[in-house]
Design an enzyme around this catalytic site. Sequence first.
Site, PDB file in Angstrom:
ATOM      1  N   GLY A 159      76.699   9.720 -59.540  1.00 29.10           N
ATOM      2  CA  GLY A 159      76.134   9.964 -58.218  1.00 29.10           C
ATOM      3  C   GLY A 159      76.118   8.710 -57.375  1.00 29.10           C
ATOM      4  N   ALA A 160      77.252   8.008 -57.370  1.00 28.70           N
ATOM      5  CA  ALA A 160      77.270   6.633 -56.869  1.00 28.70           C
ATOM      6  C   ALA A 160      77.766   6.471 -55.445  1.00 28.70           C
ATOM      7  CB  ALA A 160      78.121   5.769 -57.802  1.00 28.70           C
ATOM      8  N   VAL A 178      78.588  16.545 -62.908  1.00 27.15           N
ATOM      9  CA  VAL A 178      77.841  16.339 -64.152  1.00 27.15           C
ATOM     10  C   VAL A 178      77.277  17.629 -64.718  1.00 27.15           C
ATOM     11  CG1 VAL A 178      77.274  13.943 -63.575  1.00 27.15           C
ATOM     12  CG2 VAL A 178      75.651  15.782 -62.993  1.00 27.15           C
ATOM     13  N   ASN A 227      72.396   8.307 -62.477  1.00 32.66           N
ATOM     14  CA  ASN A 227      71.724   8.372 -61.183  1.00 32.66           C
ATOM     15  C   ASN A 227      71.900   9.724 -60.489  1.00 32.66           C
ATOM     16  OD1 ASN A 227      70.608   7.184 -58.550  1.00 32.66           O
ATOM     17  ND2 ASN A 227      72.689   7.790 -57.953  1.00 32.66           N
ATOM     18  N   TYR A 259      61.852  19.817 -59.794  1.00 36.83           N
ATOM     19  CA  TYR A 259      62.246  18.409 -59.760  1.00 36.83           C
ATOM     20  C   TYR A 259      61.325  17.556 -60.635  1.00 36.83           C
ATOM     21  CZ  TYR A 259      63.274  13.789 -57.758  1.00 36.83           C
ATOM     22  OH  TYR A 259      63.610  12.473 -57.582  1.00 36.83           O
ATOM     23  N   LYS A 262      62.513  15.524 -64.024  1.00 38.14           N
ATOM     24  CA  LYS A 262      62.382  14.071 -64.105  1.00 38.14           C
ATOM     25  C   LYS A 262      61.439  13.656 -65.234  1.00 38.14           C
ATOM     26  CE  LYS A 262      65.203  12.810 -60.839  1.00 38.14           C
ATOM     27  NZ  LYS A 262      66.439  12.056 -61.146  1.00 38.14           N
ATOM     28  N   ILE A 301      61.963   6.712 -51.635  1.00 35.92           N
ATOM     29  CA  ILE A 301      62.959   5.710 -51.248  1.00 35.92           C
ATOM     30  C   ILE A 301      63.691   6.219 -50.005  1.00 35.92           C
ATOM     31  CG2 ILE A 301      64.977   4.389 -51.995  1.00 35.92           C
ATOM     32  CD1 ILE A 301      62.426   3.794 -53.611  1.00 35.92           C
TER      33      ILE A 301
END
Length: 248
Positions: A11-12, A63, A88, A153, A157, A186
């Site tokens: 996920g870059a 993925v 990520n 989510y 996580k 973020i």
Amino acid sequence: MLEGKVALVTGAATGIGRATVIALANAGTSVWVNHHGQAELAQQLCESVDAFGGMARSVEADVTSPSAVAGMFERILADGPLDLLVNNAGIILEKPFLDTSEQDWSRVFDVDLHGVYRCTQHALRHMRSRGGGSIVNVASDLGFLGRSDYAAYCTAKAGVIGLTRSLAREFAADGIRVNAVAPGPIATAMVSPEHMSNEWMAKELDIPMARLGTPDEVAAAILFLLSPHASYFTGQILGPNGGSWMGA
């Protein structure tokens, strides 16, 4: 610090993943830039890394697809060894729990948790055969805290955190360190900061520092955990979160 190492970041193409690629490349690492359906952004990132003398190559894989992940690792390992993995890739879902369908739930888990499982399993087989490696998983402070309307989510996580600690115990004797970061909010495409005042963030998001974090701040934590500076760290969860979570 990480000169000559080879890393894969999933996920870059954007956000935390992009910042991590740049940080790794600046540290002398050759980076595989995984993406799914973002070929142009991934290529632009690789070109910007090349422009400052780093090395980055794009590799597409979903993925959620076991065959795509297997093909990605086949391509990477045909080129040489892999030393570092950053899991990520992730998605977020904001929906009341009673409105969350089986399809919604499965989609979040398939990316955020099962994708980590798939990539890590391939990486661990290779790293164990080589006698070592380092893995960092991107979790979330919500894996500890929970939040209304984010049950899928938060649960996925939390699973990443549990997986990280389990694998750290299982593979420590093989010279493989497995850690995680659990960022708070973020400033990425997942968060819309334009209507968030500092006062609102401090009160509603319970961020004592009253601001969003940056992808670069998370990337710095990831880089530390991957590096020899963290040689005695495994099974640890670092929290670049502005104080939103202060648990052990």
